[in-house]
Design an enzyme around this catalytic site. Structure first.
Site, PDB file in Angstrom:
ATOM      1  N   ASN A  92       1.353 -20.183  17.546  1.00  0.00           N
ATOM      2  CA  ASN A  92       0.469 -20.543  18.643  1.00  0.00           C
ATOM      3  C   ASN A  92       0.461 -19.512  19.766  1.00  0.00           C
ATOM      4  OD1 ASN A  92      -1.032 -22.459  20.509  1.00  0.00           O
ATOM      5  ND2 ASN A  92       0.936 -22.334  21.584  1.00  0.00           N
ATOM      6  N   SER A 145      -8.996 -18.514  17.576  1.00  0.00           N
ATOM      7  CA  SER A 145      -9.961 -18.715  18.656  1.00  0.00           C
ATOM      8  C   SER A 145     -11.370 -18.486  18.132  1.00  0.00           C
ATOM      9  CB  SER A 145      -9.679 -17.733  19.795  1.00  0.00           C
ATOM     10  OG  SER A 145     -10.767 -17.652  20.693  1.00  0.00           O
ATOM     11  N   TYR A 158      -8.768  -8.906  21.691  1.00  0.00           N
ATOM     12  CA  TYR A 158      -8.286 -10.256  21.393  1.00  0.00           C
ATOM     13  C   TYR A 158      -9.053 -10.839  20.206  1.00  0.00           C
ATOM     14  CZ  TYR A 158      -7.524 -15.308  22.171  1.00  0.00           C
ATOM     15  OH  TYR A 158      -7.229 -16.636  22.022  1.00  0.00           O
ATOM     16  N   LYS A 162      -7.507 -12.036  16.593  1.00  0.00           N
ATOM     17  CA  LYS A 162      -7.672 -13.387  16.047  1.00  0.00           C
ATOM     18  C   LYS A 162      -8.404 -13.355  14.704  1.00  0.00           C
ATOM     19  CE  LYS A 162      -5.568 -15.902  19.136  1.00  0.00           C
ATOM     20  NZ  LYS A 162      -4.287 -16.571  18.785  1.00  0.00           N
ATOM     21  N   THR A 192      -6.418 -25.350  29.590  1.00  0.00           N
ATOM     22  CA  THR A 192      -4.990 -25.052  29.678  1.00  0.00           C
ATOM     23  C   THR A 192      -4.736 -24.194  30.922  1.00  0.00           C
ATOM     24  OG1 THR A 192      -5.323 -23.140  28.219  1.00  0.00           O
ATOM     25  CG2 THR A 192      -4.680 -25.225  27.186  1.00  0.00           C
TER      26      THR A 192
END
Length: 248
Positions: A92, A145, A158, A162, A192
């Site tokens: 995670n 994601s 990023y 992913k 979050t």
């Protein structure tokens, strides 16, 4: 799902806050002992105490930066030293970095993003997956994601990491099958810690891009995580589940 993980041991990286925290608590409630890993030991330790007091399960806090190869090895050693087994691994831990333009992304920035989102998951999955297979089975859950399939200009490294993680899931499923299952949860926007920096209008705009007209609450990860971690998903491996509110 009751005590669907009774007698199991689950390792969750990025486990002290956000989606990781919710998965740790859900796994403990489902009967699993847990290994809580993140860079901040104090936060892991506080959650471990909460798990013991609230659910009566064993909980091991471990400080680990998954972007550092040696610390991944140390996390695996600590988990097996404490419990002698790992039945569920949730990769995670993740992060992105802001940059003004792609040509100003430094080598150090790029390497950090790849290391945290992809390299650590590879190392942990390789070590634990091999032991799971030797022991007769287990489940690996990778948290991806929607950037993997819908990359945006301000998150290109990023997104690439992913996308690599999703490819890794497929390869691991083939490598460690038939006894070890490897699946991916592809997350949309969630409320979050990272969302605390968003202006209110950004949350509203993101919500309008979903069929459910809202962004995810951290607890929305629980059902999917329990499904993949438990025997409820016994015939699922190499799968990607979109948990994005119907992003469009």
């Amino acid at each position: 799902m009751g005590k669907s993980l009774s007698g199991k041991v689950a390792v969750v990286t990025g486990g002290s806050r956000g989606l990781g925290r919710e998965m740790v608590l859900a796994f403990a409630e489902a009967g699993a002992d847990v290994v809580i890993a993140s860079r901040k030991f104090d936060a892991c330790d506080a959650l471990a105490t909460e798990v013991r007091e609230q659910y009566g399960q064993k909980a091991l806090p471990v400080a680990c930066n998954v972007g550092v190869w040696e610390q991944c090895d140390e996390l695996v050693a600590a988990a097996y030293a404490e419990f002698g087994r790992v039945d569920v691994l949730v990769n995670n831990a993740g992060m992105s970095l802001l940059y003004p333009s792609l040509d100003q992304v430094t080598e150090a920035m790029f390497d950090k993003i790849i290391a945290t989102n992809l390299r650590g998951a590879f190392r942990l999955s390789a070590l634990i997956g091999a032991r799971m297979a030797a022991a007769g089975g287990g489940s690996i859950v990778n948290i991806s994601s929607m950037e993997a399939s819908h990359p945006e200009p301000m998150a290109v490294p990023y997104a690439a990491a992913k996308a690599g993680l999703e490819a890794l899931s497929g390869g691991l499923a083939q490598t460690y099958g038939p006894t070890v299952r490897v699946n991916t949860i592809r997350c949309g926007p969630f409320d979050t810690d990272i969302a605390k920096a968003w202006p209110p209008e950004m949350k509203d705009a993101l919500a309008q891009h979903t069929a459910l007209r809202r962004i995810g609450a951290p607890t929305d990860i629980v059902g999917a995580a329990l499904f993949f971690a438990s025997d409820a998903s016994a015939f699922a491996t190499g799968a990607i589940l979109a948990l994005d509110g119907g992003w469009r």
